[in-house]
Design an enzyme around this catalytic site. Structure first.
Site, PDB file in Angstrom:
ATOM      1  CB  SER A  29     122.535  73.906  82.295  1.00 25.88           C
ATOM      2  OG  SER A  29     122.001  73.052  80.573  1.00 25.88           O
ATOM      3  NE  ARG A  33     123.045  78.788  80.902  1.00 24.42           N
ATOM      4  CZ  ARG A  33     123.007  77.710  80.414  1.00 24.42           C
ATOM      5  NH1 ARG A  33     123.930  77.127  80.076  1.00 24.42           N
ATOM      6  NH2 ARG A  33     122.245  78.158  78.037  1.00 24.42           N
ATOM      7  NE  ARG A 128     125.552  70.745  67.673  1.00 27.65           N
ATOM      8  CZ  ARG A 128     125.592  70.482  69.041  1.00 27.65           C
ATOM      9  NH1 ARG A 128     126.686  70.653  69.944  1.00 27.65           N
ATOM     10  NH2 ARG A 128     124.534  71.390  69.436  1.00 27.65           N
ATOM     11  CB  SER A 173     117.758  77.482  71.166  1.00 32.57           C
ATOM     12  OG  SER A 173     118.950  77.925  71.176  1.00 32.57           O
ATOM     13  CD  GLN A 175     123.423  75.316  73.342  1.00 33.46           C
ATOM     14  OE1 GLN A 175     123.306  75.975  71.790  1.00 33.46           O
ATOM     15  NE2 GLN A 175     123.431  74.761  72.733  1.00 33.46           N
ATOM     16  CG  ASP A 326     120.265  67.548  75.725  1.00 33.44           C
ATOM     17  OD1 ASP A 326     120.686  67.996  74.294  1.00 33.44           O
ATOM     18  OD2 ASP A 326     120.886  68.151  76.502  1.00 33.44           O
ATOM     19  CE  LYS A 353     119.756  69.164  71.542  1.00 34.60           C
ATOM     20  NZ  LYS A 353     120.480  70.510  72.414  1.00 34.60           N
ATOM     21  NE  ARG A 357     122.058  64.029  71.345  1.00 32.69           N
ATOM     22  CZ  ARG A 357     121.856  64.914  71.802  1.00 32.69           C
ATOM     23  NH1 ARG A 357     122.217  65.202  72.813  1.00 32.69           N
ATOM     24  NH2 ARG A 357     123.599  65.266  72.413  1.00 32.69           N
ATOM     25  NE  ARG A 402     123.087  65.141  76.466  1.00 29.24           N
ATOM     26  CZ  ARG A 402     123.475  65.518  77.289  1.00 29.24           C
ATOM     27  NH1 ARG A 402     123.887  64.336  78.123  1.00 29.24           N
ATOM     28  NH2 ARG A 402     123.836  66.549  77.852  1.00 29.24           N
TER      29      ARG A 402
END
EC number: 2.5.1.19
Length: 450
Positions: A29, A33, A128, A173, A175, A326, A353, A357, A402
Protein backbone atom coordinates in the site's frame (compact mmCIF):
# COMPACT_ATOMS: atom_id res chain seq x y z
CA UNK A 1 3.58 -10.02 -18.80
CA UNK A 2 0.86 -12.65 -18.81
CA UNK A 3 0.76 -15.10 -15.93
CA UNK A 4 -1.55 -17.50 -17.69
CA UNK A 5 0.94 -18.17 -20.50
CA UNK A 6 3.11 -20.58 -18.55
CA UNK A 7 1.87 -21.65 -15.12
CA UNK A 8 4.45 -23.04 -12.68
CA UNK A 9 2.95 -25.44 -10.14
CA UNK A 10 4.71 -25.70 -6.77
CA UNK A 11 4.56 -28.21 -3.91
CA UNK A 12 5.17 -27.72 -0.18
CA UNK A 13 6.07 -30.68 2.05
CA UNK A 14 6.14 -31.32 5.79
CA UNK A 15 9.15 -29.38 7.11
CA UNK A 16 11.41 -29.47 10.16
CA UNK A 17 11.54 -26.45 12.50
CA UNK A 18 11.75 -23.09 10.69
CA UNK A 19 14.45 -20.88 12.23
CA UNK A 20 16.18 -17.61 11.44
CA UNK A 21 15.70 -13.91 11.00
CA UNK A 22 14.09 -12.25 7.97
CA UNK A 23 13.21 -8.79 6.72
CA UNK A 24 9.96 -8.63 4.76
CA UNK A 25 9.73 -6.65 1.50
CA UNK A 26 8.18 -3.17 1.73
CA UNK A 27 4.47 -2.62 2.31
CA UNK A 28 2.51 -2.73 -0.93
CA UNK A 29 0.00 0.00 0.00
CA UNK A 30 2.74 2.45 0.99
CA UNK A 31 4.90 1.51 -2.04
CA UNK A 32 2.08 2.27 -4.53
CA UNK A 33 1.41 5.60 -2.85
CA UNK A 34 5.13 6.50 -2.67
CA UNK A 35 5.42 6.26 -6.46
CA UNK A 36 2.14 8.14 -6.99
CA UNK A 37 2.67 10.99 -4.54
CA UNK A 38 6.38 11.28 -5.39
CA UNK A 39 5.48 11.48 -9.09
CA UNK A 40 2.90 14.16 -8.36
CA UNK A 41 4.88 16.28 -5.87
CA UNK A 42 7.23 19.13 -6.79
CA UNK A 43 10.93 18.41 -6.37
CA UNK A 44 12.65 15.17 -5.46
CA UNK A 45 11.32 12.13 -3.58
CA UNK A 46 13.72 9.42 -2.36
CA UNK A 47 12.36 5.97 -1.46
CA UNK A 48 14.13 3.07 0.26
CA UNK A 49 12.58 -0.31 1.09
CA UNK A 50 10.15 -0.10 -1.86
CA UNK A 51 8.33 -3.32 -2.72
CA UNK A 52 9.59 -4.10 -6.23
CA UNK A 53 6.74 -6.45 -7.15
CA UNK A 54 5.13 -6.18 -10.58
CA UNK A 55 2.04 -4.37 -9.24
CA UNK A 56 4.04 -1.48 -7.78
CA UNK A 57 6.35 -1.24 -10.81
CA UNK A 58 3.22 -0.87 -13.00
CA UNK A 59 2.14 2.11 -10.87
CA UNK A 60 5.61 3.63 -11.36
CA UNK A 61 5.35 3.14 -15.12
CA UNK A 62 1.96 4.86 -15.14
CA UNK A 63 3.44 7.88 -13.34
CA UNK A 64 6.32 7.95 -15.84
CA UNK A 65 3.80 7.90 -18.70
CA UNK A 66 2.27 11.08 -17.20
CA UNK A 67 5.53 13.00 -16.88
CA UNK A 68 7.26 11.86 -13.67
CA UNK A 69 10.96 10.96 -13.92
CA UNK A 70 11.81 7.82 -11.94
CA UNK A 71 15.19 6.12 -11.63
CA UNK A 72 16.97 3.76 -9.26
CA UNK A 73 20.43 4.45 -7.82
CA UNK A 74 21.70 1.53 -5.74
CA UNK A 75 18.90 0.75 -3.26
CA UNK A 76 17.23 4.16 -3.57
CA UNK A 77 14.43 5.10 -5.95
CA UNK A 78 14.63 8.77 -6.95
CA UNK A 79 11.59 10.54 -8.38
CA UNK A 80 11.41 13.99 -9.92
CA UNK A 81 7.71 14.84 -9.72
CA UNK A 82 5.66 17.01 -12.06
CA UNK A 83 3.95 19.18 -9.43
CA UNK A 84 0.30 18.92 -8.32
CA UNK A 85 -2.05 19.72 -11.21
CA UNK A 86 0.64 19.15 -13.85
CA UNK A 87 0.21 15.50 -14.93
CA UNK A 88 0.39 15.02 -18.71
CA UNK A 89 -2.06 13.04 -20.83
CA UNK A 90 -0.46 9.61 -21.41
CA UNK A 91 0.13 8.69 -25.06
CA UNK A 92 -0.95 5.05 -24.63
CA UNK A 93 -3.32 3.19 -22.27
CA UNK A 94 -1.95 2.71 -18.73
CA UNK A 95 -1.44 -1.04 -18.16
CA UNK A 96 -1.81 -2.06 -14.51
CA UNK A 97 -1.40 -5.82 -15.00
CA UNK A 98 -2.86 -7.45 -11.87
CA UNK A 99 -2.82 -4.33 -9.66
CA UNK A 100 -6.25 -3.31 -8.37
CA UNK A 101 -4.77 -0.76 -5.95
CA UNK A 102 -2.64 0.93 -8.61
CA UNK A 103 -5.50 1.07 -11.10
CA UNK A 104 -8.17 2.36 -8.71
CA UNK A 105 -5.98 4.98 -7.04
CA UNK A 106 -4.69 6.25 -10.39
CA UNK A 107 -8.28 6.56 -11.69
CA UNK A 108 -8.91 8.95 -8.81
CA UNK A 109 -5.66 10.81 -9.36
CA UNK A 110 -6.17 11.48 -13.09
CA UNK A 111 -9.97 11.54 -13.32
CA UNK A 112 -10.28 15.23 -12.45
CA UNK A 113 -7.69 16.31 -15.07
CA UNK A 114 -9.01 17.86 -18.29
CA UNK A 115 -7.63 14.96 -20.37
CA UNK A 116 -8.39 11.48 -21.64
CA UNK A 117 -6.80 8.49 -19.88
CA UNK A 118 -7.31 4.80 -20.72
CA UNK A 119 -6.77 1.89 -18.31
CA UNK A 120 -6.09 -1.76 -19.16
CA UNK A 121 -5.10 -4.80 -17.08
CA UNK A 122 -4.75 -8.58 -17.11
CA UNK A 123 -7.63 -11.08 -17.25
CA UNK A 124 -8.05 -11.10 -13.46
CA UNK A 125 -8.07 -7.29 -13.09
CA UNK A 126 -10.45 -6.92 -16.05
CA UNK A 127 -13.05 -8.96 -14.12
CA UNK A 128 -12.91 -6.76 -11.01
CA UNK A 129 -15.60 -4.10 -10.38
CA UNK A 130 -14.44 -0.51 -10.85
CA UNK A 131 -17.86 1.14 -10.39
CA UNK A 132 -17.16 1.77 -6.70
CA UNK A 133 -14.41 4.22 -7.76
CA UNK A 134 -16.10 5.46 -10.94
CA UNK A 135 -19.37 6.51 -9.25
CA UNK A 136 -17.87 9.28 -7.08
CA UNK A 137 -15.73 10.40 -10.04
CA UNK A 138 -18.91 10.74 -12.13
CA UNK A 139 -20.33 13.00 -9.40
CA UNK A 140 -17.22 15.18 -9.78
CA UNK A 141 -17.89 15.57 -13.53
CA UNK A 142 -15.77 12.77 -14.98
CA UNK A 143 -17.11 10.95 -18.07
CA UNK A 144 -16.50 7.20 -18.17
CA UNK A 145 -16.39 4.82 -21.13
CA UNK A 146 -16.09 1.31 -19.67
CA UNK A 147 -16.65 -2.34 -20.50
CA UNK A 148 -19.92 -3.86 -19.27
CA UNK A 149 -20.41 -3.67 -15.50
CA UNK A 150 -17.96 -0.76 -15.12
CA UNK A 151 -15.00 -3.02 -15.78
CA UNK A 152 -11.71 -2.49 -17.61
CA UNK A 153 -10.67 -1.69 -20.28
CA UNK A 154 -12.01 1.80 -19.57
CA UNK A 155 -11.35 5.43 -20.46
CA UNK A 156 -11.83 8.49 -18.25
CA UNK A 157 -12.54 11.88 -19.82
CA UNK A 158 -11.97 14.57 -17.23
CA UNK A 159 -14.01 17.78 -16.86
CA UNK A 160 -12.61 21.24 -17.59
CA UNK A 161 -13.00 21.94 -13.85
CA UNK A 162 -14.07 19.24 -11.41
CA UNK A 163 -16.81 19.72 -8.77
CA UNK A 164 -15.79 19.14 -5.16
CA UNK A 165 -18.11 16.60 -3.49
CA UNK A 166 -18.88 15.20 -0.05
CA UNK A 167 -18.91 11.43 -0.52
CA UNK A 168 -20.02 8.80 1.97
CA UNK A 169 -18.12 5.58 1.25
CA UNK A 170 -20.73 2.80 0.90
CA UNK A 171 -18.38 -0.08 1.81
CA UNK A 172 -15.22 -0.46 3.90
CA UNK A 173 -12.75 0.28 1.12
CA UNK A 174 -9.51 2.21 1.50
CA UNK A 175 -9.22 2.23 -2.30
CA UNK A 176 -12.50 4.12 -2.79
CA UNK A 177 -11.67 6.59 -0.01
CA UNK A 178 -8.21 7.15 -1.48
CA UNK A 179 -9.45 7.56 -5.05
CA UNK A 180 -11.85 10.34 -3.98
CA UNK A 181 -9.16 12.12 -1.91
CA UNK A 182 -6.71 11.94 -4.83
CA UNK A 183 -9.38 13.28 -7.20
CA UNK A 184 -9.77 16.14 -4.71
CA UNK A 185 -6.10 17.11 -5.14
CA UNK A 186 -6.85 18.60 -8.59
CA UNK A 187 -10.32 19.95 -7.69
CA UNK A 188 -10.97 23.52 -6.50
CA UNK A 189 -12.42 23.87 -2.99
CA UNK A 190 -12.91 21.19 -0.34
CA UNK A 191 -13.52 17.51 -1.15
CA UNK A 192 -14.86 15.48 1.79
CA UNK A 193 -14.91 11.72 2.34
CA UNK A 194 -17.20 10.36 5.06
CA UNK A 195 -16.01 6.97 6.28
CA UNK A 196 -18.34 5.06 8.65
CA UNK A 197 -15.85 2.18 9.15
CA UNK A 198 -12.18 3.09 9.42
CA UNK A 199 -9.90 1.44 6.85
CA UNK A 200 -6.14 1.65 6.34
CA UNK A 201 -5.16 5.29 6.54
CA UNK A 202 -1.89 5.44 4.59
CA UNK A 203 -3.33 7.88 2.03
CA UNK A 204 -4.26 10.43 4.70
CA UNK A 205 -0.96 10.12 6.60
CA UNK A 206 1.20 10.27 3.48
CA UNK A 207 -0.67 13.15 1.81
CA UNK A 208 -0.22 15.17 5.01
CA UNK A 209 3.47 14.24 4.93
CA UNK A 210 3.75 15.57 1.35
CA UNK A 211 2.12 18.84 2.47
CA UNK A 212 -1.52 18.45 1.41
CA UNK A 213 -4.08 20.51 3.34
CA UNK A 214 -5.92 17.48 4.74
CA UNK A 215 -7.77 17.19 8.05
CA UNK A 216 -9.44 14.22 9.74
CA UNK A 217 -12.21 14.54 12.34
CA UNK A 218 -14.01 11.68 14.04
CA UNK A 219 -17.56 12.49 15.16
CA UNK A 220 -19.31 11.15 18.28
CA UNK A 221 -20.52 8.06 16.36
CA UNK A 222 -16.98 7.14 15.33
CA UNK A 223 -17.55 8.25 11.72
CA UNK A 224 -14.46 9.81 10.13
CA UNK A 225 -14.78 13.03 8.09
CA UNK A 226 -11.70 13.54 5.90
CA UNK A 227 -11.40 16.92 4.16
CA UNK A 228 -8.86 17.87 1.53
CA UNK A 229 -8.39 21.36 0.08
CA UNK A 230 -7.62 21.01 -3.62
CA UNK A 231 -4.96 22.54 -5.85
CA UNK A 232 -2.38 22.98 -3.06
CA UNK A 233 1.34 22.28 -3.35
CA UNK A 234 2.87 18.86 -2.66
CA UNK A 235 6.61 18.70 -1.94
CA UNK A 236 8.91 15.70 -2.46
CA UNK A 237 9.79 13.62 0.62
CA UNK A 238 12.19 10.93 1.83
CA UNK A 239 10.38 7.65 2.56
CA UNK A 240 11.63 4.40 4.13
CA UNK A 241 8.90 1.84 3.42
CA UNK A 242 8.28 -0.55 6.36
CA UNK A 243 7.71 -4.31 5.85
CA UNK A 244 4.29 -5.36 4.51
CA UNK A 245 2.07 -6.92 7.23
CA UNK A 246 0.11 -8.83 4.58
CA UNK A 247 3.32 -10.50 3.33
CA UNK A 248 4.55 -10.99 6.93
CA UNK A 249 1.45 -13.14 7.49
CA UNK A 250 2.86 -16.07 5.48
CA UNK A 251 6.18 -16.74 7.29
CA UNK A 252 4.46 -15.78 10.56
CA UNK A 253 1.72 -18.42 10.25
CA UNK A 254 4.26 -20.96 8.94
CA UNK A 255 6.38 -20.44 12.08
CA UNK A 256 3.31 -20.94 14.30
CA UNK A 257 2.34 -24.19 12.57
CA UNK A 258 5.67 -25.98 11.95
CA UNK A 259 6.74 -27.74 15.15
CA UNK A 260 9.77 -26.30 16.96
CA UNK A 261 9.95 -23.12 14.85
CA UNK A 262 11.43 -19.85 16.13
CA UNK A 263 11.52 -16.99 13.59
CA UNK A 264 12.21 -13.26 14.00
CA UNK A 265 10.69 -10.88 11.43
CA UNK A 266 12.25 -7.41 11.31
CA UNK A 267 10.77 -3.98 10.51
CA UNK A 268 7.07 -4.88 10.19
CA UNK A 269 4.45 -2.15 9.69
CA UNK A 270 2.20 -2.20 12.80
CA UNK A 271 -0.33 0.46 11.73
CA UNK A 272 -3.43 -0.32 13.87
CA UNK A 273 -5.60 -0.47 10.71
CA UNK A 274 -3.49 -3.44 9.51
CA UNK A 275 -2.86 -5.64 12.58
CA UNK A 276 -6.12 -7.62 12.79
CA UNK A 277 -4.37 -10.90 11.95
CA UNK A 278 -1.78 -10.60 14.74
CA UNK A 279 -4.53 -9.79 17.25
CA UNK A 280 -6.64 -12.76 16.08
CA UNK A 281 -3.71 -15.21 16.19
CA UNK A 282 -2.84 -14.02 19.71
CA UNK A 283 -6.45 -14.73 20.74
CA UNK A 284 -5.97 -18.24 19.29
CA UNK A 285 -2.94 -18.74 21.57
CA UNK A 286 -0.11 -17.75 19.21
CA UNK A 287 3.27 -16.95 20.79
CA UNK A 288 4.06 -13.66 19.01
CA UNK A 289 6.40 -11.28 20.84
CA UNK A 290 6.35 -7.65 19.69
CA UNK A 291 9.90 -6.28 20.04
CA UNK A 292 11.10 -2.66 19.92
CA UNK A 293 7.87 -0.93 18.80
CA UNK A 294 8.87 2.39 17.21
CA UNK A 295 7.74 5.16 14.87
CA UNK A 296 9.23 5.44 11.37
CA UNK A 297 7.95 8.06 8.93
CA UNK A 298 4.77 8.55 10.96
CA UNK A 299 3.98 4.81 10.91
CA UNK A 300 4.17 2.26 13.75
CA UNK A 301 6.87 -0.36 13.14
CA UNK A 302 8.14 -3.31 15.24
CA UNK A 303 10.05 -6.60 15.09
CA UNK A 304 8.14 -9.84 15.72
CA UNK A 305 9.48 -13.04 17.30
CA UNK A 306 7.22 -15.97 16.47
CA UNK A 307 7.41 -19.46 18.00
CA UNK A 308 5.48 -22.63 17.12
CA UNK A 309 2.21 -22.65 19.08
CA UNK A 310 -0.80 -24.84 19.77
CA UNK A 311 -3.76 -22.84 18.47
CA UNK A 312 -7.44 -22.99 19.42
CA UNK A 313 -10.43 -21.92 17.34
CA UNK A 314 -12.04 -18.49 17.87
CA UNK A 315 -14.91 -16.38 16.56
CA UNK A 316 -13.38 -13.45 14.65
CA UNK A 317 -15.46 -10.27 15.09
CA UNK A 318 -16.77 -9.15 11.66
CA UNK A 319 -15.83 -5.52 12.38
CA UNK A 320 -12.19 -6.63 12.36
CA UNK A 321 -12.42 -7.51 8.64
CA UNK A 322 -11.12 -4.19 7.22
CA UNK A 323 -7.90 -4.49 9.28
CA UNK A 324 -7.11 -7.98 7.94
CA UNK A 325 -9.06 -8.41 4.70
CA UNK A 326 -6.03 -9.76 2.81
CA UNK A 327 -5.06 -12.12 5.64
CA UNK A 328 -8.18 -14.32 5.82
CA UNK A 329 -6.81 -16.97 3.43
CA UNK A 330 -3.75 -17.58 5.61
CA UNK A 331 -5.86 -17.30 8.80
CA UNK A 332 -8.04 -20.09 7.39
CA UNK A 333 -4.85 -22.17 7.07
CA UNK A 334 -3.95 -21.47 10.72
CA UNK A 335 -7.52 -22.41 11.71
CA UNK A 336 -7.13 -25.75 9.89
CA UNK A 337 -4.47 -26.74 12.47
CA UNK A 338 -6.28 -25.27 15.52
CA UNK A 339 -8.28 -27.21 18.06
CA UNK A 340 -11.99 -26.57 17.61
CA UNK A 341 -13.91 -24.24 15.32
CA UNK A 342 -12.92 -20.86 13.88
CA UNK A 343 -15.71 -18.63 12.53
CA UNK A 344 -14.89 -15.79 10.13
CA UNK A 345 -17.73 -13.47 9.11
CA UNK A 346 -18.17 -10.18 7.22
CA UNK A 347 -16.09 -11.44 4.30
CA UNK A 348 -18.12 -10.01 1.39
CA UNK A 349 -15.09 -7.99 0.16
CA UNK A 350 -13.22 -11.27 -0.44
CA UNK A 351 -15.64 -12.10 -3.26
CA UNK A 352 -14.21 -9.26 -5.41
CA UNK A 353 -10.46 -9.59 -4.78
CA UNK A 354 -7.95 -10.99 -7.35
CA UNK A 355 -10.24 -14.04 -7.41
CA UNK A 356 -13.43 -14.89 -5.52
CA UNK A 357 -11.04 -15.42 -2.64
CA UNK A 358 -13.65 -16.87 -0.28
CA UNK A 359 -14.63 -19.63 -2.72
CA UNK A 360 -11.00 -20.29 -3.66
CA UNK A 361 -10.03 -20.77 0.00
CA UNK A 362 -12.99 -23.06 0.71
CA UNK A 363 -12.25 -25.25 -2.36
CA UNK A 364 -8.57 -25.44 -1.45
CA UNK A 365 -9.33 -26.46 2.14
CA UNK A 366 -11.77 -29.15 0.98
CA UNK A 367 -9.20 -30.52 -1.50
CA UNK A 368 -6.81 -30.98 1.42
CA UNK A 369 -9.12 -32.72 3.86
CA UNK A 370 -10.22 -29.72 5.95
CA UNK A 371 -13.75 -29.71 7.36
CA UNK A 372 -15.13 -26.26 6.49
CA UNK A 373 -18.41 -24.49 5.65
CA UNK A 374 -18.61 -21.60 3.19
CA UNK A 375 -21.45 -19.12 3.75
CA UNK A 376 -22.51 -16.10 1.69
CA UNK A 377 -20.10 -13.86 3.65
CA UNK A 378 -18.56 -16.31 6.10
CA UNK A 379 -16.20 -19.25 6.46
CA UNK A 380 -16.18 -21.74 9.33
CA UNK A 381 -13.16 -24.03 9.73
CA UNK A 382 -12.95 -27.04 12.04
CA UNK A 383 -9.28 -27.72 12.68
CA UNK A 384 -7.13 -30.80 13.17
CA UNK A 385 -4.29 -30.16 15.64
CA UNK A 386 -0.96 -31.32 14.24
CA UNK A 387 -2.40 -31.38 10.70
CA UNK A 388 -3.18 -35.09 10.97
CA UNK A 389 -4.64 -36.38 7.72
CA UNK A 390 -4.44 -32.96 6.04
CA UNK A 391 -2.87 -32.25 2.65
CA UNK A 392 -2.61 -34.38 -0.47
CA UNK A 393 -4.58 -32.01 -2.69
CA UNK A 394 -3.94 -29.62 -5.57
CA UNK A 395 -5.29 -26.08 -5.17
CA UNK A 396 -6.62 -23.87 -7.97
CA UNK A 397 -5.04 -20.44 -7.41
CA UNK A 398 -7.10 -18.46 -9.98
CA UNK A 399 -4.16 -16.08 -10.62
CA UNK A 400 -4.30 -15.05 -6.93
CA UNK A 401 -0.92 -14.63 -5.18
CA UNK A 402 -2.37 -14.86 -1.66
CA UNK A 403 -4.14 -18.17 -2.37
CA UNK A 404 -0.87 -19.60 -3.71
CA UNK A 405 1.22 -18.53 -0.70
CA UNK A 406 -1.42 -19.55 1.87
CA UNK A 407 -1.65 -23.13 0.64
CA UNK A 408 2.13 -23.49 0.30
CA UNK A 409 2.27 -22.56 4.01
CA UNK A 410 -0.31 -25.28 4.68
CA UNK A 411 1.86 -27.94 3.06
CA UNK A 412 4.78 -27.18 5.41
CA UNK A 413 2.79 -28.44 8.42
CA UNK A 414 0.28 -30.91 6.95
CA UNK A 415 0.83 -34.66 6.94
CA UNK A 416 0.81 -34.91 3.14
CA UNK A 417 2.22 -32.43 0.56
CA UNK A 418 0.09 -29.60 -0.83
CA UNK A 419 0.41 -28.48 -4.47
CA UNK A 420 -0.72 -25.17 -5.97
CA UNK A 421 -1.48 -25.16 -9.71
CA UNK A 422 0.54 -21.96 -10.33
CA UNK A 423 3.09 -19.95 -8.38
CA UNK A 424 4.18 -17.35 -10.98
CA UNK A 425 1.83 -14.63 -9.69
CA UNK A 426 3.47 -14.63 -6.25
CA UNK A 427 5.86 -12.14 -7.89
CA UNK A 428 3.09 -9.50 -7.96
CA UNK A 429 3.42 -8.91 -4.21
CA UNK A 430 6.27 -10.99 -2.73
CA UNK A 431 8.94 -11.92 -5.30
CA UNK A 432 11.32 -13.16 -2.55
CA UNK A 433 8.76 -15.55 -0.96
CA UNK A 434 10.19 -18.88 -2.19
CA UNK A 435 13.81 -17.97 -1.42
CA UNK A 436 13.01 -16.45 1.97
CA UNK A 437 10.96 -19.46 3.09
CA UNK A 438 13.65 -21.89 1.88
CA UNK A 439 16.22 -19.91 3.91
CA UNK A 440 14.17 -20.60 7.07
CA UNK A 441 14.12 -24.33 6.24
CA UNK A 442 10.81 -24.65 4.39
CA UNK A 443 10.50 -27.45 1.83
CA UNK A 444 8.87 -25.74 -1.15
CA UNK A 445 9.77 -26.60 -4.73
CA UNK A 446 8.47 -25.63 -8.13
CA UNK A 447 7.22 -28.79 -9.78
CA UNK A 448 9.83 -30.24 -12.05
CA UNK A 449 12.51 -28.66 -9.84
CA UNK A 450 12.48 -31.45 -7.25
Amino acid sequence: MSHSACPKPATARHSQALTGEIRIPGDKSISHRSFMFGGLASGKTRITGLLEGEDVINTGRAMQAMGARIRKEGDVWIINGVGNGCLLQPEAPLDFGNAGTGARLTMGLVGTYDMKTSFIGDASLSKRPMGRVLNPLREMGVQVEAAEGDRMPLTLIGPRTANPIAYRVPMASAQVKSAVLLAGLNTPGVTTVIEPVMTRDHTEKMLQGFGADLTVETDKDGVRHIRIVGQGKLTGQTIDVPGDPSSTAFPLVAALLVEGSDVTIRNVLMNPTRTGLILTLQEMGADIEIIDPRLAGGEDVADLRVKASKLKGVVVPPERAPSMIDEYPVLAIAASFAEGETVMDGLDELRVKESDRLAAVARGLEANGVDCTEGEMSLTVRGRPGGKGLGGGTVGTHLDHRIAMSFLVMGLASEKPVTVDDSTMIATSFPEFMGMMAGLGAKIAESGAE
